[in-house]
Enzyme design. Structure first.
Site, PDB file in Angstrom:
ATOM      1  N   TYR A 152      41.098  38.957  46.758  1.00 36.44           N
ATOM      2  CA  TYR A 152      42.237  39.831  46.423  1.00 36.44           C
ATOM      3  C   TYR A 152      43.537  39.223  46.947  1.00 36.44           C
ATOM      4  CZ  TYR A 152      45.009  44.189  46.302  1.00 36.44           C
ATOM      5  OH  TYR A 152      45.976  45.149  46.074  1.00 36.44           O
ATOM      6  N   SER A 180      51.325  43.060  46.087  1.00 37.35           N
ATOM      7  CA  SER A 180      50.860  43.784  47.278  1.00 37.35           C
ATOM      8  C   SER A 180      51.505  43.130  48.491  1.00 37.35           C
ATOM      9  CB  SER A 180      49.333  43.652  47.393  1.00 37.35           C
ATOM     10  OG  SER A 180      48.873  44.073  48.665  1.00 37.35           O
TER      11      SER A 180
HETATM   12  P1  NAI Z   1      43.630  52.105  40.764  1.00 37.61           P
HETATM   13  O1  NAI Z   1      42.239  51.674  40.991  1.00 37.61           O
HETATM   14  O2  NAI Z   1      43.914  53.534  40.469  1.00 37.61           O
HETATM   15  O3  NAI Z   1      44.321  51.259  39.608  1.00 37.61           O
HETATM   16  C1  NAI Z   1      43.825  50.067  39.086  1.00 37.61           C
HETATM   17  C2  NAI Z   1      43.821  50.193  37.568  1.00 37.61           C
HETATM   18  O4  NAI Z   1      43.451  48.948  36.973  1.00 37.61           O
HETATM   19  C3  NAI Z   1      42.803  51.253  37.083  1.00 37.61           C
HETATM   20  O5  NAI Z   1      43.425  52.075  36.119  1.00 37.61           O
HETATM   21  C4  NAI Z   1      41.716  50.412  36.452  1.00 37.61           C
HETATM   22  O6  NAI Z   1      41.019  51.068  35.403  1.00 37.61           O
HETATM   23  C5  NAI Z   1      42.562  49.251  35.924  1.00 37.61           C
HETATM   24  N1  NAI Z   1      41.751  48.086  35.565  1.00 37.61           N
HETATM   25  C6  NAI Z   1      40.729  47.528  36.251  1.00 37.61           C
HETATM   26  N2  NAI Z   1      40.218  46.502  35.544  1.00 37.61           N
HETATM   27  C7  NAI Z   1      40.936  46.409  34.401  1.00 37.61           C
HETATM   28  C8  NAI Z   1      40.884  45.563  33.268  1.00 37.61           C
HETATM   29  N3  NAI Z   1      39.987  44.581  33.172  1.00 37.61           N
HETATM   30  N4  NAI Z   1      41.788  45.765  32.266  1.00 37.61           N
HETATM   31  C9  NAI Z   1      42.683  46.761  32.342  1.00 37.61           C
HETATM   32  N5  NAI Z   1      42.783  47.597  33.404  1.00 37.61           N
HETATM   33  C10 NAI Z   1      41.905  47.419  34.400  1.00 37.61           C
HETATM   34  O7  NAI Z   1      44.433  51.643  42.049  1.00 37.61           O
HETATM   35  P2  NAI Z   1      46.010  51.467  42.280  1.00 37.61           P
HETATM   36  O8  NAI Z   1      46.215  51.542  43.726  1.00 37.61           O
HETATM   37  O9  NAI Z   1      46.773  52.378  41.405  1.00 37.61           O
HETATM   38  O10 NAI Z   1      46.235  49.953  41.842  1.00 37.61           O
HETATM   39  C11 NAI Z   1      47.248  49.549  40.925  1.00 37.61           C
HETATM   40  C12 NAI Z   1      47.797  48.204  41.382  1.00 37.61           C
HETATM   41  O11 NAI Z   1      48.468  48.383  42.622  1.00 37.61           O
HETATM   42  C13 NAI Z   1      46.736  47.118  41.614  1.00 37.61           C
HETATM   43  O12 NAI Z   1      47.199  45.884  41.108  1.00 37.61           O
HETATM   44  C14 NAI Z   1      46.640  47.056  43.127  1.00 37.61           C
HETATM   45  O13 NAI Z   1      46.237  45.781  43.585  1.00 37.61           O
HETATM   46  C15 NAI Z   1      48.073  47.360  43.514  1.00 37.61           C
HETATM   47  N6  NAI Z   1      48.231  47.788  44.893  1.00 37.61           N
HETATM   48  C16 NAI Z   1      47.651  48.951  45.335  1.00 37.61           C
HETATM   49  C17 NAI Z   1      47.823  49.329  46.651  1.00 37.61           C
HETATM   50  C18 NAI Z   1      47.214  50.562  47.222  1.00 37.61           C
HETATM   51  O14 NAI Z   1      47.175  50.704  48.444  1.00 37.61           O
HETATM   52  N7  NAI Z   1      46.738  51.515  46.402  1.00 37.61           N
HETATM   53  C19 NAI Z   1      48.635  48.533  47.573  1.00 37.61           C
HETATM   54  C20 NAI Z   1      49.160  47.324  47.011  1.00 37.61           C
HETATM   55  C21 NAI Z   1      48.970  46.985  45.714  1.00 37.61           C
HETATM   56  C1  BGC Z   2      45.043  47.014  49.067  1.00 39.24           C
HETATM   57  C2  BGC Z   2      44.569  48.214  49.843  1.00 39.24           C
HETATM   58  C3  BGC Z   2      45.171  48.205  51.243  1.00 39.24           C
HETATM   59  C4  BGC Z   2      46.674  48.043  51.167  1.00 39.24           C
HETATM   60  C5  BGC Z   2      47.328  47.932  52.556  1.00 39.24           C
HETATM   61  C6  BGC Z   2      46.532  46.950  49.098  1.00 39.24           C
HETATM   62  O1  BGC Z   2      46.952  45.820  48.389  1.00 39.24           O
HETATM   63  O2  BGC Z   2      44.597  47.167  47.718  1.00 39.24           O
HETATM   64  O3  BGC Z   2      43.167  48.189  49.916  1.00 39.24           O
HETATM   65  O4  BGC Z   2      44.892  49.426  51.899  1.00 39.24           O
HETATM   66  O5  BGC Z   2      46.989  46.893  50.428  1.00 39.24           O
HETATM   67  O6  BGC Z   2      46.699  46.963  53.361  1.00 39.24           O
END
Ligand code: NAI
Ligand code: BGC
Length: 255
Positions: free
Chosen positions: A156, A143
């Site tokens: 986080y 991130s």
């Molecule tokens: P999301 O909530 O859709 O994805 C997270 C996924 O991780 C979900 O599929 C969830 O079921 C899974 N998960 C949670 N606990 C778990 C476990 N114990 N074992 C296996 N899977 C598990 O959200 P998103 O945004 O797609 O997040 C994906 C990655 O991207 C994360 O690492 C997040 O930190 C990162 N990220 C997201 C950003 C955003 O703004 N959406 C920005 C920067 C990074």
């Molecule tokens: C965080 C979000 C946030 C984004 C930008 C991600 O890593 O999961 O909550 O909006 O960074 O700050």
């Protein structure tokens, strides 16, 4: 296609960025192990989408905070598709709690799901890649907050800061084996993790205004970068992070 005959694992693969990554990798010819912890129906539907692209996938219910479950993902790739070329450590959670109000349980949950999983996911994938030969790619979904504070989301930020050093150190350690390790640092992406912000017009306006490009990213805009990093086009990239943030880290009010 650039990932023909390649085999990938995507953790947290049935929602948000992970789902888009599964489709982007399959779109370039890869077979994909899709890790998930809930909503098996979403995994089934994603497997059908992968099949419609003419590629293979296998959904596996596995909790990435458990090393035995990570090993099961690697074993599935090896036993079902014959090898493992690309490991995408994508699963992640956040608590939106500060240093003053984060509980021990919240701290452990965030660090285990985000960082411990990436550490052992990297270790187990690398052992498989070294055993089979031919190198490989490890992509850590970090991130902007690996390097940029997010007050009110402290555990986080710690987990992503740890991922930053995992990427750099493992990248150096694994280079002699032909394995590259790269971090992807998204800014704000329109996925379930940001649902509460997107649902609140005032918060969304503030967030959009902080992003030079003026909007959140779509998951596909992150997944395309992952597909590039998984391909031979990215052969000289390792031990670093590619930020895909619409400029948010450089944003300045111009005072
Ligand atoms: P999301 O909530 O859709 O994805 C997270 C996924 O991780 C979900 O599929 C969830 O079921 C899974 N998960 C949670 N606990 C778990 C476990 N114990 N074992 C296996 N899977 C598990 O959200 P998103 O945004 O797609 O997040 C994906 C990655 O991207 C994360 O690492 C997040 O930190 C990162 N990220 C997201 C950003 C955003 O703004 N959406 C920005 C920067 C990074
Ligand atoms: C965080 C979000 C946030 C984004 C930008 C991600 O890593 O999961 O909550 O909006 O960074 O700050």
């Amino acid at each position: 296609m650039k990932l023909n005959d390649k085999v990938a694992i995507v953790t947290g693969g049935n929602t948000g960025i992970g789902k888009a990554v599964v489709l982007a990798l399959a779109g370039q010819g890869a077979s994909v192990v899709i890790d998930y912890v809930c909503n098996p129906e979403a995994t089934d539907e994603l497997e059908r989408q992968v099949a419609a692209l003419g590629e293979k996938s296998a959904g596996v219910e596995a909790d990435v905070s458990k090393v035995a479950d990570l090993q099961r993902l690697v074993d599935t790739a090896a036993q079902t598709f014959g090898r493992l070329d690309v490991m995408v450590n994508n699963a992640g959670v956040e608590t939106r709690t500060s240093v003053l109000d984060t509980t021990e349980d919240q701290y452990a949950k965030v660090l285990d799901i985000n960082l411990k999983s990436a550490f052992f996911g990297t270790q187990l994938a690398a052992k498989q890649m070294i055993g089979q030969g031919g190198g490989g790619r490890i992509i850590n979904m970090s991130s902007v907050h690996e390097d940029w504070p997010m007050p009110g989301n402290t555990a986080y930020c710690l987990s992503k800061g740890g991922m930053r050093m995992l990427t750099r150190t493992a990248g150096v350690e694994l280079a002699p084996h032909g394995i590259t390790v790269v971090g992807v640092g998204p800014g704000a992406v329109d996925t379930p993790i940001n649902a509460s912000t997107v649902a609140d017009p005032a918060k969304l306006k503030t967030l959009d205004a902080a992003i030079p490009i003026g909007r959140l990213a779509e998951p596909d805009e992150i997944a395309g970068v992952v597909a590039f990093l998984a391909s031979d086009d990215a052969s000289y990239l390792t031990a670093t992070t590619i930020f895909v943030d619409g400029g948010i880290m450089q944003s300045s009010p111009g005072l």
